[in-house]
Scaffold this motif. Structure first.
Motif, PDB file in Angstrom:
ATOM      1  N   VAL A  61       1.412 -10.660  -9.956  1.00 35.50           N
ATOM      2  CA  VAL A  61       0.321  -9.724 -10.229  1.00 35.50           C
ATOM      3  C   VAL A  61      -0.988 -10.477 -10.023  1.00 35.50           C
ATOM      4  N   ILE A  62      -1.961  -9.835  -9.377  1.00 30.77           N
ATOM      5  CA  ILE A  62      -3.298 -10.412  -9.264  1.00 30.77           C
ATOM      6  C   ILE A  62      -4.262  -9.435  -9.906  1.00 30.77           C
ATOM      7  N   LEU A  63      -5.037  -9.927 -10.882  1.00 27.75           N
ATOM      8  CA  LEU A  63      -6.028  -9.038 -11.491  1.00 27.75           C
ATOM      9  C   LEU A  63      -7.406  -9.645 -11.328  1.00 27.75           C
ATOM     10  N   ARG A  64      -8.399  -8.795 -11.472  1.00 30.49           N
ATOM     11  CA  ARG A  64      -9.783  -9.217 -11.426  1.00 30.49           C
ATOM     12  C   ARG A  64     -10.419  -8.789 -12.739  1.00 30.49           C
ATOM     13  N   ALA A  65     -11.124  -9.717 -13.379  1.00 31.03           N
ATOM     14  CA  ALA A  65     -11.666  -9.429 -14.703  1.00 31.03           C
ATOM     15  C   ALA A  65     -13.083  -9.940 -14.798  1.00 31.03           C
ATOM     16  N   GLN A  66     -13.808  -9.441 -15.776  1.00 29.21           N
ATOM     17  CA  GLN A  66     -15.156  -9.962 -16.001  1.00 29.21           C
ATOM     18  C   GLN A  66     -15.430 -10.082 -17.495  1.00 29.21           C
ATOM     19  N   ALA A  67     -16.359 -10.996 -17.803  1.00 28.94           N
ATOM     20  CA  ALA A  67     -16.756 -11.201 -19.193  1.00 28.94           C
ATOM     21  C   ALA A  67     -18.168 -11.777 -19.183  1.00 28.94           C
ATOM     22  N   ASP A  68     -18.786 -11.875 -20.374  1.00 33.36           N
ATOM     23  CA  ASP A  68     -20.175 -12.333 -20.429  1.00 33.36           C
ATOM     24  C   ASP A  68     -20.312 -13.813 -20.081  1.00 33.36           C
ATOM     25  N   THR A  69     -19.390 -14.630 -20.600  1.00 30.14           N
ATOM     26  CA  THR A  69     -19.477 -16.078 -20.361  1.00 30.14           C
ATOM     27  C   THR A  69     -18.099 -16.608 -19.989  1.00 30.14           C
ATOM     28  N   MET A  70     -18.080 -17.843 -19.482  1.00 28.48           N
ATOM     29  CA  MET A  70     -16.816 -18.505 -19.157  1.00 28.48           C
ATOM     30  C   MET A  70     -15.926 -18.594 -20.399  1.00 28.48           C
ATOM     31  N   ASP A  71     -16.515 -18.882 -21.552  1.00 29.66           N
ATOM     32  CA  ASP A  71     -15.731 -18.954 -22.787  1.00 29.66           C
ATOM     33  C   ASP A  71     -15.124 -17.596 -23.132  1.00 29.66           C
ATOM     34  N   ASP A  72     -15.928 -16.531 -22.992  1.00 30.56           N
ATOM     35  CA  ASP A  72     -15.400 -15.176 -23.253  1.00 30.56           C
ATOM     36  C   ASP A  72     -14.239 -14.862 -22.312  1.00 30.56           C
ATOM     37  N   LEU A  73     -14.399 -15.264 -21.055  1.00 35.61           N
ATOM     38  CA  LEU A  73     -13.350 -14.995 -20.079  1.00 35.61           C
ATOM     39  C   LEU A  73     -12.079 -15.748 -20.469  1.00 35.61           C
ATOM     40  N   GLY A  74     -12.232 -17.009 -20.839  1.00 38.63           N
ATOM     41  CA  GLY A  74     -11.087 -17.800 -21.280  1.00 38.63           C
ATOM     42  C   GLY A  74     -10.400 -17.158 -22.474  1.00 38.63           C
ATOM     43  N   ARG A  75     -11.209 -16.695 -23.426  1.00 42.87           N
ATOM     44  CA  ARG A  75     -10.647 -16.058 -24.634  1.00 42.87           C
ATOM     45  C   ARG A  75      -9.922 -14.758 -24.292  1.00 42.87           C
ATOM     46  N   MET A  76     -10.514 -14.006 -23.375  1.00 43.73           N
ATOM     47  CA  MET A  76      -9.909 -12.732 -22.973  1.00 43.73           C
ATOM     48  C   MET A  76      -8.533 -12.975 -22.332  1.00 43.73           C
ATOM     49  N   VAL A  77      -8.468 -13.989 -21.456  1.00 47.80           N
ATOM     50  CA  VAL A  77      -7.189 -14.288 -20.804  1.00 47.80           C
ATOM     51  C   VAL A  77      -6.153 -14.703 -21.845  1.00 47.80           C
ATOM     52  N   VAL A  78      -6.541 -15.582 -22.759  1.00 45.92           N
ATOM     53  CA  VAL A  78      -5.588 -16.072 -23.758  1.00 45.92           C
ATOM     54  C   VAL A  78      -5.250 -14.993 -24.783  1.00 45.92           C
ATOM     55  N   ALA A  79      -6.279 -14.275 -25.262  1.00 41.32           N
ATOM     56  CA  ALA A  79      -6.054 -13.359 -26.388  1.00 41.32           C
ATOM     57  C   ALA A  79      -5.538 -12.001 -25.954  1.00 41.32           C
TER      58      ALA A  79
END
Lengths: 77, 77, 77, 77, 77, 77, 77, 77
Positions: free
Chosen positions: H40-58
């Protein structure tokens, strides 16, 4: 004394020559042609991890036809 | 008799020519262009594992445009 | 006679036990713990490529704690 | 008509059973045990790329003992 | 209609130029610079899997600075 | 502020020179020679992810002898 | 004294907990969550290569949620 | 604003369900089933790199059936 396997990738068509040359480097105990993701696997030894790293960079990687080396230090657990 | 699949990576833009040339090497049974991490997959046979290794190095890897080959011998378990 | 290096990945924390057990399998000449992408490297021999394949599947891969094996047959080019 | 090679990794010790089972799936033309980074290589065909994807997911990946499949569609360049 | 992501590795320092050039190739919908094991990810479409393969080889891989492409066809399961 | 580890592969025999040069690039905090699949590991920082990407492409990848870089941004979860 | 980076892959969703726990292991100097092919990168030191190997196996790999570790010894060339 | 592609590997047979579930996670713009080394390939966005990391993990990594994720942040060079 530290020993390591060094997994070597070569340019296409160079495996045989590379194996022959590296087998003559002081500190190299064993060097064989293999098939699979690597082309040559050698076993080497040196006094310290730093010496081993230097030997790989200064002697093994100087051999023409080598494109990548992957050093796997042997550990006694 | 030993058979193997040889998974081939080529320089960009060379897959098609490589597939055509390797398909004519004696001992090569089948050669196809593919997409994915490999560019050409061929199937070859030889009398012994050593012959197969020599054929890959002396014939297949001499084809211009090939950058890596990964030999996967077929085994009958 | 065919020889091969078998590069082994183990479950975390099992490298040492795996190295000890595989070193006692008939046909295994050498088995060492290493660091890097593999955890144990062994060297084995058998009469034919098929025998070697069977030995890896029937003996080596049965050892608890092994998650992947990568067989690299030695070839004399 | 679309054809593909599917490179399969299996749980340790399962290669032989997996090859036997997948070879009976409709659309699978050929399935062999191999050594190296993959354990079984099969060749399959289907009407469309989507059908091929569905066949791999719905039939091949359901076979017990398979841990990863890598589909390499054959292309005619 | 077939769509695919093409994961591209470039020579060091060429990612930005490559992304710009490939984004103008007919059939390429989207092309972005990324960090990680790949340097550029593009999304492309073509009428058939063969057309897509040809487009990657004949158009994308001709762009200077590209060293590897990995085509991942989108499938509707 | 964004930090990242950059895992670097170099041409054979260039690891030592590369580590020395990249360690002087503004924003690089730390750079060491290592053995294994990578040759140099550095730690860098920049104001934004885009700045970090630009620094890797415009400064780090310009160093002669580097063949691949793999940027691993540090995240605070 | 030997130092190494240890590149860690964790079970999905465990990176944060793993980084926190390994950072408290004696000999671990630094441990960070990262994105990319690895989830945690730590830096550790020990008296000898064997001690380092033992520390990784006996301490780091015992942490729940770790699936692979890749030890990259730092060398002074 | 930070965007990234997340390349996902799933348990065999789970790609379709995973793509459907992750496509509903807030911040995920696009999610597709693919063949090849990723499922699966997804494309995502978040406010900051940390938010993006958290979104992927959480969020992303909590989806059942996902075994590895590889985040490739998009950079504007």
């Amino acid at each position: 004394m530290v020993q390591a396997f060094v997994l070597i990738q070569t340019e296409v068509g160079k495996a045989s020559t590379v194996a022959e040359i590296v087998s003559k480097i002081p500190g190299v105990i064993q060097a064989e042609d293999v098939t699979g993701p690597y082309d040559v696997i050698l076993r080497a030894q040196a006094d310290t991890m730093d010496d081993l790293g230097r030997m790989v960079v200064a002697k093994v990687q100087q051999v023409e036809g080598i494109t990548r080396t992957l050093t796997c230090p042997i550990v006694h657990l």
